[in-house]
Design an enzyme around this catalytic site. Sequence first.
Site, mmCIF file in Angstrom:
data_model
loop_
_atom_site.group_PDB
_atom_site.id
_atom_site.type_symbol
_atom_site.label_atom_id
_atom_site.label_comp_id
_atom_site.label_asym_id
_atom_site.label_seq_id
_atom_site.Cartn_x
_atom_site.Cartn_y
_atom_site.Cartn_z
ATOM 1 N N ASP A 11 30.243 -50.741 2.361
ATOM 2 C CA ASP A 11 29.286 -50.134 1.423
ATOM 3 C C ASP A 11 30.053 -49.336 0.380
ATOM 4 O OD1 ASP A 11 26.674 -49.449 0.428
ATOM 5 O OD2 ASP A 11 27.015 -47.438 1.191
ATOM 6 N N SER A 12 29.361 -49.054 -0.728
ATOM 7 C CA SER A 12 29.973 -48.258 -1.784
ATOM 8 C C SER A 12 30.197 -46.810 -1.339
ATOM 9 C CB SER A 12 29.087 -48.287 -3.023
ATOM 10 O OG SER A 12 27.778 -47.860 -2.681
ATOM 11 N N TYR A 43 28.057 -47.368 -7.183
ATOM 12 C CA TYR A 43 28.311 -48.632 -7.872
ATOM 13 C C TYR A 43 27.111 -49.009 -8.755
ATOM 14 C CZ TYR A 43 32.251 -50.097 -4.755
ATOM 15 O OH TYR A 43 33.437 -50.232 -4.071
ATOM 16 N N GLY A 44 25.962 -48.478 -8.408
ATOM 17 C CA GLY A 44 24.702 -48.979 -8.966
ATOM 18 C C GLY A 44 24.496 -48.811 -10.464
ATOM 19 N N CYS A 74 25.778 -53.089 1.172
ATOM 20 C CA CYS A 74 25.375 -52.554 -0.134
ATOM 21 C C CYS A 74 24.550 -53.603 -0.895
ATOM 22 C CB CYS A 74 26.648 -52.226 -0.911
ATOM 23 S SG CYS A 74 26.383 -51.622 -2.561
ATOM 24 N N THR A 76 23.746 -53.522 -4.059
ATOM 25 C CA THR A 76 24.327 -53.779 -5.378
ATOM 26 C C THR A 76 25.443 -54.824 -5.255
ATOM 27 O OG1 THR A 76 23.837 -51.479 -5.940
ATOM 28 C CG2 THR A 76 25.383 -52.632 -7.365
ATOM 29 N N GLU A 152 24.152 -38.542 -0.983
ATOM 30 C CA GLU A 152 25.594 -38.297 -0.896
ATOM 31 C C GLU A 152 25.886 -36.786 -0.804
ATOM 32 O OE1 GLU A 152 28.298 -40.599 -0.966
ATOM 33 O OE2 GLU A 152 26.913 -42.280 -0.830
ATOM 34 N N CYS A 184 18.094 -50.380 -1.378
ATOM 35 C CA CYS A 184 19.323 -49.617 -1.586
ATOM 36 C C CYS A 184 19.638 -48.948 -0.260
ATOM 37 C CB CYS A 184 19.127 -48.572 -2.677
ATOM 38 S SG CYS A 184 20.518 -47.434 -2.846
ATOM 39 N N THR A 185 20.905 -48.994 0.136
ATOM 40 C CA THR A 185 21.285 -48.458 1.453
ATOM 41 C C THR A 185 20.874 -47.010 1.659
ATOM 42 O OG1 THR A 185 23.397 -48.003 0.391
ATOM 43 C CG2 THR A 185 23.316 -49.876 1.896
ATOM 44 N N HIS A 186 20.871 -46.236 0.579
ATOM 45 C CA HIS A 186 20.640 -44.803 0.710
ATOM 46 C C HIS A 186 19.163 -44.440 0.906
ATOM 47 C CE1 HIS A 186 24.626 -44.979 -0.901
ATOM 48 N NE2 HIS A 186 24.761 -43.662 -0.918
HETATM 49 N N1 DGL Z 1 25.075 -48.788 -1.702
HETATM 50 C C1 DGL Z 1 24.375 -48.966 -2.947
HETATM 51 C C2 DGL Z 1 23.283 -50.019 -2.796
HETATM 52 O O1 DGL Z 1 22.791 -50.252 -1.715
HETATM 53 C C3 DGL Z 1 23.769 -47.682 -3.446
HETATM 54 C C4 DGL Z 1 24.727 -46.656 -3.896
HETATM 55 C C5 DGL Z 1 25.479 -47.039 -5.142
HETATM 56 O O2 DGL Z 1 24.901 -47.039 -6.242
HETATM 57 O O3 DGL Z 1 26.648 -47.323 -4.989
HETATM 58 O O4 DGL Z 1 22.899 -50.608 -3.771
#
Ligand code: DGL
Length: 269
Positions: A11-12, A43-44, A74, A76, A152, A184-186
Amino acid sequence: MQSQSSVAIFDSGLGGLTVMREIMQLLPYEDLIYFGDMARVPYGGRGSKTIVRYALECIRFLMKRKIKCLVIACHTVSAYALQDLAREFGLPMLGVIEPLVQELCKTDAKQILILGTKATIASHIYPKLILEKKPSLKISSIAAPLFVPFVEEGLIHHPACDLVVQEYLKPLAGQKIDAALLACTHYPLIKKAIQKCIGRQVTLIEAGPPTAHALFDLLANKLLLSPPRRSKLSFIVTDHREKFCSHAAAFLNRPIDPHDVEEVDLCSL
Ligand code: DGL
């Protein structure tokens, strides 16, 4: 030392721990190695070339650990880099998008909302895959990038988080939504705030559980499931090792031994 048969989860940042948590529950005998690119999250908001480059760099590093299967936790990265990763690395691989779409298609939702990063929403991958399976669905999409820093920074219970959720969901006023994809993972980590704002009648669907099931099937089909044994968790981050340790302990609800968290310099990727 990690055994030669680990499942890697990429994941990012921290958010992929929501997927790892489900994998740990369903596949308790698997050694898991989590890679969080804490130095470059999020990353998004980045462009597709950068997302692909970052993902390739991290996975090339991970591949030195001789992993048996890779989960791209992730959304993204799953949206932009899965094909490049599959082309470069010939190992069983799984993203989060297909399992989440399958999960949605099991419901009888007619009007749905997709919540994701700017890049995921701009990729249009979710509407494309969903409409291929269920062409009559009505789909709204909202990019909600500010949810990520709240997670985060560990501010998931802060009142400001509720305000940001309300602001992002404002365009839905008057619309009847049956289900919302947390793409999105978060976002599962702020599920309560999203549910409170969107209403209890809306089913929130997240990627962790269906991805864990898809991983189980993949490993079973390839005869790669580990037999019952004591398994090992380890972690690699590109920055913020201490912050990662405390968040991972909270998200996974278990103590994390700092010796199991390795910090690698971006220059060595
Ligand atoms: N892990 C990213 C996702 O699931 C979210 C966080 C990011 O923007 O890096 O898209």
